[in-house]
Design a protein around this motif. Structure first.
Motif, PDB file in Angstrom:
ATOM      1  N   ASN A  27      16.605  -9.593  14.242  1.00 24.78           N
ATOM      2  CA  ASN A  27      15.303  -9.907  14.838  1.00 24.78           C
ATOM      3  C   ASN A  27      14.176  -9.899  13.807  1.00 24.78           C
ATOM      4  O   ASN A  27      14.347  -9.430  12.678  1.00 24.78           O
ATOM      5  N   GLY A  28      13.014 -10.418  14.225  1.00 19.35           N
ATOM      6  CA  GLY A  28      11.872 -10.592  13.325  1.00 19.35           C
ATOM      7  C   GLY A  28      11.353  -9.279  12.763  1.00 19.35           C
ATOM      8  O   GLY A  28      11.042  -9.196  11.572  1.00 19.35           O
ATOM      9  N   LEU A  29      11.253  -8.242  13.625  1.00 18.41           N
ATOM     10  CA  LEU A  29      10.707  -6.954  13.170  1.00 18.41           C
ATOM     11  C   LEU A  29      11.600  -6.332  12.101  1.00 18.41           C
ATOM     12  O   LEU A  29      11.126  -5.761  11.131  1.00 18.41           O
ATOM     13  N   GLN A  30      12.907  -6.472  12.310  1.00 16.03           N
ATOM     14  CA  GLN A  30      13.865  -5.921  11.361  1.00 16.03           C
ATOM     15  C   GLN A  30      13.709  -6.609   9.994  1.00 16.03           C
ATOM     16  O   GLN A  30      13.665  -5.941   8.962  1.00 16.03           O
ATOM     17  N   ILE A  31      13.576  -7.933  10.022  1.00 17.47           N
ATOM     18  CA  ILE A  31      13.421  -8.693   8.774  1.00 17.47           C
ATOM     19  C   ILE A  31      12.098  -8.317   8.101  1.00 17.47           C
ATOM     20  O   ILE A  31      12.025  -8.182   6.880  1.00 17.47           O
ATOM     21  N   LEU A  32      11.067  -8.066   8.943  1.00 22.65           N
ATOM     22  CA  LEU A  32       9.761  -7.659   8.408  1.00 22.65           C
ATOM     23  C   LEU A  32       9.864  -6.363   7.601  1.00 22.65           C
ATOM     24  O   LEU A  32       9.218  -6.220   6.559  1.00 22.65           O
ATOM     25  N   THR A  33      10.708  -5.418   8.068  1.00 27.07           N
ATOM     26  CA  THR A  33      10.842  -4.131   7.347  1.00 27.07           C
ATOM     27  C   THR A  33      11.408  -4.344   5.928  1.00 27.07           C
ATOM     28  O   THR A  33      11.088  -3.595   5.030  1.00 27.07           O
ATOM     29  N   TRP A  34      12.237  -5.370   5.762  1.00 26.90           N
ATOM     30  CA  TRP A  34      12.788  -5.638   4.426  1.00 26.90           C
ATOM     31  C   TRP A  34      11.679  -6.003   3.440  1.00 26.90           C
ATOM     32  O   TRP A  34      11.799  -5.803   2.244  1.00 26.90           O
ATOM     33  N   PHE A  35      10.584  -6.603   3.976  1.00 29.77           N
ATOM     34  CA  PHE A  35       9.471  -6.990   3.108  1.00 29.77           C
ATOM     35  C   PHE A  35       8.416  -5.890   3.016  1.00 29.77           C
ATOM     36  O   PHE A  35       7.679  -5.826   2.048  1.00 29.77           O
ATOM     37  N   LEU A  36       8.345  -5.049   4.076  1.00 31.86           N
ATOM     38  CA  LEU A  36       7.314  -4.013   4.101  1.00 31.86           C
ATOM     39  C   LEU A  36       7.502  -2.974   3.000  1.00 31.86           C
ATOM     40  O   LEU A  36       6.538  -2.539   2.390  1.00 31.86           O
ATOM     41  N   PRO A  62       9.041  -3.222  -0.101  1.00 36.78           N
ATOM     42  CA  PRO A  62       8.554  -3.715  -1.407  1.00 36.78           C
ATOM     43  C   PRO A  62       7.037  -3.899  -1.417  1.00 36.78           C
ATOM     44  O   PRO A  62       6.381  -3.582  -2.407  1.00 36.78           O
ATOM     45  N   TYR A  63       6.467  -4.362  -0.282  1.00 39.02           N
ATOM     46  CA  TYR A  63       5.017  -4.579  -0.189  1.00 39.02           C
ATOM     47  C   TYR A  63       4.266  -3.272  -0.459  1.00 39.02           C
ATOM     48  O   TYR A  63       3.331  -3.226  -1.248  1.00 39.02           O
ATOM     49  N   PHE A  64       4.710  -2.190   0.208  1.00 41.15           N
ATOM     50  CA  PHE A  64       4.029  -0.904   0.039  1.00 41.15           C
ATOM     51  C   PHE A  64       4.230  -0.334  -1.372  1.00 41.15           C
ATOM     52  O   PHE A  64       3.321   0.280  -1.915  1.00 41.15           O
ATOM     53  N   LEU A  65       5.402  -0.538  -1.940  1.00 40.94           N
ATOM     54  CA  LEU A  65       5.647   0.010  -3.283  1.00 40.94           C
ATOM     55  C   LEU A  65       4.915  -0.788  -4.368  1.00 40.94           C
ATOM     56  O   LEU A  65       4.229  -0.211  -5.208  1.00 40.94           O
ATOM     57  N   ILE A  66       5.040  -2.118  -4.310  1.00 42.36           N
ATOM     58  CA  ILE A  66       4.385  -2.958  -5.328  1.00 42.36           C
ATOM     59  C   ILE A  66       2.862  -2.821  -5.218  1.00 42.36           C
ATOM     60  O   ILE A  66       2.154  -2.708  -6.220  1.00 42.36           O
ATOM     61  N   GLY A 102       3.217   9.560  -7.941  1.00 37.85           N
ATOM     62  CA  GLY A 102       3.994   8.318  -7.999  1.00 37.85           C
ATOM     63  C   GLY A 102       5.482   8.579  -7.820  1.00 37.85           C
ATOM     64  O   GLY A 102       6.169   7.867  -7.079  1.00 37.85           O
ATOM     65  N   ILE A 103       5.992   9.637  -8.482  1.00 35.15           N
ATOM     66  CA  ILE A 103       7.427   9.966  -8.371  1.00 35.15           C
ATOM     67  C   ILE A 103       7.753  10.403  -6.940  1.00 35.15           C
ATOM     68  O   ILE A 103       8.753   9.977  -6.365  1.00 35.15           O
ATOM     69  N   ALA A 104       6.863  11.228  -6.347  1.00 33.13           N
ATOM     70  CA  ALA A 104       7.087  11.689  -4.964  1.00 33.13           C
ATOM     71  C   ALA A 104       7.134  10.502  -4.002  1.00 33.13           C
ATOM     72  O   ALA A 104       7.997  10.433  -3.113  1.00 33.13           O
ATOM     73  N   ILE A 105       6.231   9.544  -4.199  1.00 34.68           N
ATOM     74  CA  ILE A 105       6.191   8.352  -3.332  1.00 34.68           C
ATOM     75  C   ILE A 105       7.483   7.543  -3.483  1.00 34.68           C
ATOM     76  O   ILE A 105       8.113   7.160  -2.496  1.00 34.68           O
ATOM     77  N   LEU A 106       7.883   7.318  -4.747  1.00 31.78           N
ATOM     78  CA  LEU A 106       9.087   6.521  -5.003  1.00 31.78           C
ATOM     79  C   LEU A 106      10.325   7.180  -4.382  1.00 31.78           C
ATOM     80  O   LEU A 106      11.120   6.516  -3.700  1.00 31.78           O
ATOM     81  N   LEU A 107      10.466   8.494  -4.586  1.00 33.36           N
ATOM     82  CA  LEU A 107      11.651   9.194  -4.070  1.00 33.36           C
ATOM     83  C   LEU A 107      11.680   9.217  -2.543  1.00 33.36           C
ATOM     84  O   LEU A 107      12.717   8.952  -1.934  1.00 33.36           O
ATOM     85  N   THR A 108      10.520   9.512  -1.910  1.00 36.29           N
ATOM     86  CA  THR A 108      10.512   9.546  -0.427  1.00 36.29           C
ATOM     87  C   THR A 108      10.747   8.143   0.137  1.00 36.29           C
ATOM     88  O   THR A 108      11.445   7.993   1.137  1.00 36.29           O
ATOM     89  N   ALA A 109      10.182   7.127  -0.532  1.00 39.36           N
ATOM     90  CA  ALA A 109      10.372   5.750  -0.037  1.00 39.36           C
ATOM     91  C   ALA A 109      11.841   5.345  -0.128  1.00 39.36           C
ATOM     92  O   ALA A 109      12.401   4.783   0.828  1.00 39.36           O
ATOM     93  N   LEU A 110      12.484   5.664  -1.262  1.00 42.52           N
ATOM     94  CA  LEU A 110      13.893   5.286  -1.431  1.00 42.52           C
ATOM     95  C   LEU A 110      14.793   6.057  -0.441  1.00 42.52           C
ATOM     96  O   LEU A 110      15.722   5.485   0.121  1.00 42.52           O
ATOM     97  N   TYR A 152      -6.384  -3.398   1.603  1.00 47.13           N
ATOM     98  CA  TYR A 152      -5.043  -2.802   1.587  1.00 47.13           C
ATOM     99  C   TYR A 152      -5.089  -1.399   2.190  1.00 47.13           C
ATOM    100  O   TYR A 152      -4.220  -0.992   2.957  1.00 47.13           O
ATOM    101  N   TYR A 153      -6.136  -0.664   1.824  1.00 48.81           N
ATOM    102  CA  TYR A 153      -6.321   0.718   2.297  1.00 48.81           C
ATOM    103  C   TYR A 153      -6.442   0.759   3.827  1.00 48.81           C
ATOM    104  O   TYR A 153      -5.843   1.616   4.476  1.00 48.81           O
ATOM    105  N   VAL A 154      -7.205  -0.185   4.385  1.00 52.38           N
ATOM    106  CA  VAL A 154      -7.384  -0.226   5.847  1.00 52.38           C
ATOM    107  C   VAL A 154      -6.034  -0.487   6.533  1.00 52.38           C
ATOM    108  O   VAL A 154      -5.671   0.189   7.498  1.00 52.38           O
ATOM    109  N   ILE A 155      -5.268  -1.453   5.983  1.00 54.57           N
ATOM    110  CA  ILE A 155      -3.948  -1.773   6.556  1.00 54.57           C
ATOM    111  C   ILE A 155      -3.046  -0.540   6.470  1.00 54.57           C
ATOM    112  O   ILE A 155      -2.351  -0.180   7.429  1.00 54.57           O
ATOM    113  N   LEU A 156      -3.093   0.135   5.318  1.00 53.91           N
ATOM    114  CA  LEU A 156      -2.275   1.334   5.119  1.00 53.91           C
ATOM    115  C   LEU A 156      -2.681   2.440   6.091  1.00 53.91           C
ATOM    116  O   LEU A 156      -1.826   3.116   6.678  1.00 53.91           O
TER     117      LEU A 156
END
Ligand SMILES: [Zn+2]
Ligand SMILES: [Zn+2]
Length: 259
Positions: free
Chosen positions: A11-20, A22-26, A47-55, A195-199
């Protein structure tokens, strides 16, 4: 019958998460991490904490999506010969869609077309049901997504506050200039604030989901139980309102007749 979240249809929402992800990390790397690069004392641990929790969130989301939360009794009955299926084994509950006996605490999901053991809810973002088999991974994923987006919010807040407080002398402004060019950094700070508002909206939504599940755990009930409980209480309130209205009308008629 769908096996897991990767079974068709996607479904669309699932595919959206695949982009979300990378979007948040980049986005964080370009808008916060690199401009704050000289401030390694807090920028690097954050930065390391964000990367590790995201992964770890991605890993748990993937696990929750790919595990099959099917009712084990349904699976067992489906694999059995048709004569044994109708006997039903240990399950007292009969699912009219699956046409076999299933565990008492299972519910049939029309999206997954199967009975799910200790059904919690059908998650559109993972495109699968959440039940006893994958609830732990689902909850970990929600907790980690909340943590990493919240940490990003902290990083963004530091950058935006410093940008305006330190003014034109800010080391961030010179860092942005050397990274992206331009003179006043207006484009950079505009993009960063959008970006901040969206976040911020994202973090608020995830926080609601996180605290909702924390509360369910405290109450010892599932999302499904909660929805059923709410629906019953609503029905009860509507019935009480209707009865009250009826009594008031009858009372009015009695008074009018008396007069
Ligand atoms: Zn079923
Ligand atoms: Zn489902």
């Amino acid at each position: 019958m769908r096996e897991n979240g990767m079974s068709s249809p996607l479904n669309g929402l699932q595919i959206l998460t695949w982009f979300l992800f990378p979007y948040f990390l980049i986005g964080y790397i370009c808008l916060v991490f690199l401009p704050l690069l000289p401030n390694l004392s807090y920028n690097l641990p954050l930065g390391i904490a964000i990367l590790l929790t995201a992964l770890t969130a991605v890993y748990n989301g993937y696990r929750a999506c790919t595990l099959n939360p099917i009712d084990p009794l349904l699976k067992e009955n489906l694999e059995a010969v048709p004569q044994i299926r109708s006997v039903g084994g240990a399950g007292k509950k009969f699912c009219w869609v699956c046409q076999v006996h299933v565990s008492d605490n299972s519910q049939h999901c029309r999206f997954c077309d199967k009975c799910v053991h200790e059904f919690d809810h059908h998650c559109a973002w993972l495109n699968t049901c959440v039940g006893s088999k994958n609830y732990k991974q689902f909850f970990k994923c929600v907790t980690l997504v909340f943590t990493f987006t919240f940490l990003e919010l902290v990083g963004f807040t530091i950058l935006i506050v410093r940008w305006f407080i330190e003014g034109t002398d800010s080391s961030i402004r010179s860092e942005v200039k050397s990274l992206y060019g331009g003179t006043d950094g207006l484009t950079f700070i505009t993009i960063t604030i959008v970006y901040y508002v969206i976040l911020f909206v994202t973090v608020t939504m995830i926080a609601q989901l996180f605290f909702f599940h924390v509360n369910l755990k405290r109450l010892g009930i599932s999302t499904y139980d909660y929805i059923i409980k709410e629906a019953r209480e609503n029905q009860k309130r509507q019935r009480e309102r209707a009865e009250k209205g009826k009594k008031m009308r009858e009372e009015k008629v009695r008074i009018e007749d008396g007069e």
